[in-house]
Design a protein around this motif. Structure first.
Motif, short mmCIF file in Angstrom:
data_model
loop_
_atom_site.label_atom_id
_atom_site.label_comp_id
_atom_site.label_asym_id
_atom_site.label_seq_id
_atom_site.Cartn_x
_atom_site.Cartn_y
_atom_site.Cartn_z
N UNK A 145 12.16 10.15 -7.28
CA UNK A 145 11.28 10.07 -8.38
C UNK A 145 10.09 9.48 -7.74
N UNK A 146 8.99 9.96 -7.87
CA UNK A 146 7.58 9.49 -7.55
C UNK A 146 6.70 9.07 -8.94
N UNK A 147 6.24 7.91 -8.67
CA UNK A 147 5.76 7.16 -9.93
C UNK A 147 4.03 7.22 -9.63
N UNK A 148 3.30 7.62 -10.64
CA UNK A 148 1.95 7.77 -10.63
C UNK A 148 1.30 6.91 -11.48
N UNK A 149 0.49 6.07 -11.18
CA UNK A 149 0.06 4.89 -12.39
C UNK A 149 -1.81 4.65 -11.84
N UNK A 150 -2.14 3.89 -12.86
CA UNK A 150 -3.51 3.38 -12.32
C UNK A 150 -3.52 2.09 -11.79
N UNK A 151 -2.94 1.01 -12.38
CA UNK A 151 -3.30 -0.35 -12.06
C UNK A 151 -1.82 -0.81 -10.74
N UNK A 152 -2.50 -1.54 -9.81
CA UNK A 152 -1.78 -1.99 -8.71
C UNK A 152 -0.76 -2.84 -9.43
N UNK A 153 0.53 -2.74 -9.01
CA UNK A 153 1.70 -3.60 -9.79
C UNK A 153 2.02 -4.60 -8.69
N UNK A 154 1.30 -4.83 -7.54
CA UNK A 154 1.32 -6.00 -6.71
C UNK A 154 0.33 -6.82 -6.36
N UNK A 155 0.17 -8.04 -6.30
CA UNK A 155 -1.06 -8.74 -6.00
C UNK A 155 -1.72 -8.20 -4.52
N UNK A 156 -3.01 -8.19 -4.45
CA UNK A 156 -3.40 -7.55 -3.33
C UNK A 156 -3.98 -8.74 -2.27
N UNK A 157 -4.14 -9.92 -2.98
CA UNK A 157 -4.43 -10.92 -1.95
C UNK A 157 -6.11 -11.32 -2.40
N UNK A 158 -6.63 -10.52 -3.34
CA UNK A 158 -8.13 -10.95 -3.55
C UNK A 158 -8.19 -11.24 -4.91
N UNK A 159 -8.49 -12.44 -5.10
CA UNK A 159 -8.67 -12.89 -6.48
C UNK A 159 -9.25 -12.28 -7.63
N UNK A 160 -10.38 -11.56 -7.68
CA UNK A 160 -10.97 -10.96 -8.49
C UNK A 160 -10.12 -9.82 -9.00
N UNK A 161 -9.76 -9.15 -7.86
CA UNK A 161 -8.98 -7.97 -8.37
C UNK A 161 -7.46 -8.44 -8.82
N UNK A 162 -6.92 -9.57 -8.31
CA UNK A 162 -5.56 -9.92 -8.67
C UNK A 162 -5.64 -10.18 -10.30
N UNK A 163 -6.79 -10.78 -10.84
CA UNK A 163 -6.90 -10.90 -12.22
C UNK A 163 -6.75 -9.69 -13.06
N UNK A 164 -6.95 -8.47 -12.59
CA UNK A 164 -7.06 -7.34 -13.54
C UNK A 164 -5.95 -6.37 -12.85
N UNK A 165 -5.07 -6.84 -12.33
CA UNK A 165 -3.84 -5.99 -11.63
C UNK A 165 -2.93 -5.70 -13.11
#
Length: 274
Positions: A145-165
């Motif tokens: 199975x291959x999953x396709x989605x918009x939002x990242x399901x794992x924190x990327x370590x950049x604070x502003x982006x991790x607020x909207x994961x």
């Protein structure tokens, strides 16, 4: 199997720009480049932020564009989209619960398109109804199975982006862990950055996007960071035993050089172009 992944196309009123770039022109350029270089592609996946403001005219223009393509096209929505407006143009994309989710047959295994949209937020959401759908579907479908989605399901370590994961990342991760032996790869967008990693041993990846580019600004605590790096899309190659993902920077305007031969006997100081 060869799939094309476009993400964060951010369509706007024609002529309007984001970061000095016109999203409609960049979508056309991405499609032209991708389909001319990969006419053997088995499908096109666009993983969200289809429109920049969720305007109906953007979805109508996108539908007209995609109707002219000679390959299967599958869509996810992102935080810049409006689900109800999108479904007014693409009513066939709604599942039984009104989410933009689907199960699609692929040449290798099965693709699941996930809806991580939530109202009045740039963050991602995956409620109990969607969680149940994913858990049940993963139990029923044949892998891989291959999953396709918009939002990242794992924190990327950049604070502003991790607020909207993805805000329901723990619950989502538990489902992934439960079915990890069946899930081959997770493809997402949202961050406007080339990313790769794993979640409970399941690899994930994201390309930069077809219009404006981000920058991994680890020291920025309050704002999202942009750059003028080239626009891109992803080429996904998969068979029964492996997955390879390329990020193709089609926005690169420099020279492409073909240097030397892969044969070791031809590698010498006189003939090698360096």
């Amino acid at each position: 199997m060869k799939l094309l992944q476009l993400t964060d196309i951010h369509l706007t009123k024609p002529g309007e720009t984001i970061g000095g770039r016109e999203p409609n022109q960049n979508l056309q350029a991405a499609l032209t480049h991708a389909l001319s270089h990969h006419p053997d592609a088995d499908g096109l996946m666009i993983t969200g932020d289809l429109s920049d403001w969720g305007d109906k005219a953007d979805y109508e223009r996108l539908k007209d564009t995609l109707n002219g393509l000679d390959l299967p096209v599958h869509l996810c929505i992102g935080n810049h989209d409006e689900r109800d407006v999108f479904l007014s143009v693409f009513p066939d994309k709604a599942d039984d619960n009104g989410f933009v989710q689907a199960v699609v047959d692929l040449p290798v295994g099965t693709g699941l398109l996930l809806d991580t949209w939530g109202p009045d937020s740039h963050a991602g959401f995956y409620c109990e109804t969607r969680q149940s759908w994913l858990d049940d579907t993963l139990s029923e479908v044949v892998g891989p199975v291959f999953l396709f989605m918009h939002h990242n399901p794992v924190p990327i370590g950049i604070a502003p982006m991790d607020k909207i994961m993805l805000q329901d990342a723990d619950a989502f991760g538990q489902i992934v862990e439960k079915h990890a032996t069946k899930i081959r790869h997770i493809f997402h967008g949202h961050c406007h950055l080339p990313l790769s990693g794993s979640l409970y041993g399941v690899p994930f990846s994201a390309p930069r996007g077809t219009n404006h580019a981000g920058w991994p600004d680890f020291g920025n605590e309050g704002n999202l960071s942009a750059s003028d790096l080239p626009e891109s899309y992803a080429v996904i190659l998969a068979d029964e035993s492996s997955v390879m993902v390329h990020m193709v920077e089609y926005g690169y305007q420099g020279e492409i050089r073909r240097e030397g031969s892969p044969d070791y006997a031809d590698w010498n100081r006189l003939t090698m172009v360096r």
